[in-house]
Design an enzyme around this catalytic site. Structure first.
Site, short mmCIF file in Angstrom:
data_model
loop_
_atom_site.label_atom_id
_atom_site.label_comp_id
_atom_site.label_asym_id
_atom_site.label_seq_id
_atom_site.Cartn_x
_atom_site.Cartn_y
_atom_site.Cartn_z
CD GLN A 70 -79.48 -44.16 -102.59
OE1 GLN A 70 -80.23 -45.11 -102.59
NE2 GLN A 70 -78.72 -43.84 -101.55
CB CYS A 100 -78.12 -50.91 -101.15
SG CYS A 100 -79.45 -52.14 -101.14
CG ASN A 200 -78.02 -44.06 -92.05
OD1 ASN A 200 -77.80 -45.04 -92.76
ND2 ASN A 200 -79.23 -43.78 -91.61
CG ASP A 202 -79.16 -49.25 -85.07
OD1 ASP A 202 -79.87 -49.60 -86.03
OD2 ASP A 202 -78.35 -50.01 -84.51
#
Length: 332
Positions: A70, A100, A200, A202
């Protein structure tokens, strides 16, 4: 599932996490069933490429599985150059970070801050995709805040630019990691795009993983914080999702051996000082799932010698295993 020319062994991936998904941790997660693992975020700022941290993150040749790396930044040319350099060092998939939420990343107009500028997103994606021959993927959030959820717009741009797979975290940037992830927007994107969509946020149990896949119809899921101290979660998830069966977690003895191996690999990978320091947080995560012990943790955190760390862990694990054997004998 495929990403470009790569056929992946399953649909359960390890998320890129700064300071966590280094080579030792990725190897363990791959061993326990992760279908794909991503490196820590690499800055595209050329001024930091020669730091010790960047050199360790560029060591892709020792990877287990497909080398997915990444990168994060905001300058299209720098992003393209960083992608090329990582491919030269062995990266087989380039993932672009636009998810992010950290302030120090967003202040540099990187990460999820880019979601506010779709035109710049398009420039970056076009540049990076055209600069390398390997597949390029993208990770985003659902938007900047609740009033600006533009993940569908960004997703369409990504598909047009040649992105091979898109990961969506089910929160906006303003949510950070508070509240619960939502999957409606991921489902909506999946309904309108043809490229693979990875859900994506939890996903911390096999049951939750199956629910998210079924609800969103996503092609894969990505596990982040749920893997901390729990790398065997991938095997449990894979068994339920791919085989519709339940597999037990490793025995306590196996877990203890894996932890000792992980800590030893951290020492070897980072060296004495940094290896010991990084080992502390991993041990804390592991103990949460085995037997939390604040007294031992405090004593362990004070140890600065690699051998002494391993000796302390072995002693602690032996006590746990002995107690377990005693309990078994008293109940039979």
């Amino acid at each position: 599932m495929r990403i470009g020319s790569y056929q992946l062994k399953n649909r359960i991936f390890l998320a890129p996490m700064a300071g966590i998904t280094d080579q030792p941790f990725r190897r363990i997660c791959t061993h326990y069933g992760a279908g794909l693992t991503f490196s820590e975020m690499m800055s595209t700022n050329p001024q930091v490429w020669h730091t010790e941290k960047s050199k360790l993150r560029l060591a892709h040749h020792q990877e287990a599985g497909i080398n997915a790396v990444q990168i994060a930044g905001c300058d299209p040319d720098e992003m393209a150059k960083a992608a090329q350099i990582n491919v030269e060092y062995g990266a087989e998939i380039i993932d672009i970070n636009m998810g992010c939420p950290a302030k120090k990343v967003n202040r540099k107009m990187a990460g999820s801050a880019l979601l506010q500028y779709p035109d710049l997103v398009k420039q970056i994606l076009n540049k990076v995709v055209k600069s390398v021959t390997v597949p390029v993927t993208l990770k985003i959030r659902t938007g900047w805040d609740k009033d600006n959820r533009n993940c569908l717009e960004i997703a369409k741009i990504a598909e047009q630019c040649g992105i091979q797979a898109l990961t969506i975290h089910g929160r906006t940037r303003s949510c950070m990691f508070e509240g619960e992830a939502e999957y409606d927007n991921i489902k909506a994107v999946k309904e309108q795009l043809s490229i693979p969509i990875i859900a994506n946020g939890d996903i911390t149990s096999a049951e939750k993983a199956k629910y998210v896949l079924d609800y969103t119809n996503a092609d894969a899921i990505m596990i982040g914080r749920g893997s901390l101290g729990n790398p065997w979660l991938f095997r449990v998830m894979e068994s339920l999702i791919e085989k519709d069966s339940i597999v037990l977690e490793p025995s306590l003895n196996e877990k203890c051996n894996v932890i000792l191996q992980h800590i030893q690999e951290l020492h070897q990978f980072y060296g004495v000082e940094k290896g010991c320091r990084i080992a502390r947080k991993h041990v804390a995560w592991y103990l949460q799932g085995i037997q939390p012990n604040p007294v031992f943790r405090q004593a362990f955190n004070a140890i600065t010698d690699p051998k002494e760390q391993l000796i302390a862990l072995e002693g602690f694990f032996n006590l746990i295993l002995m107690d377990k054997e005693k309990n078994v004998r008293t109940t039979t």
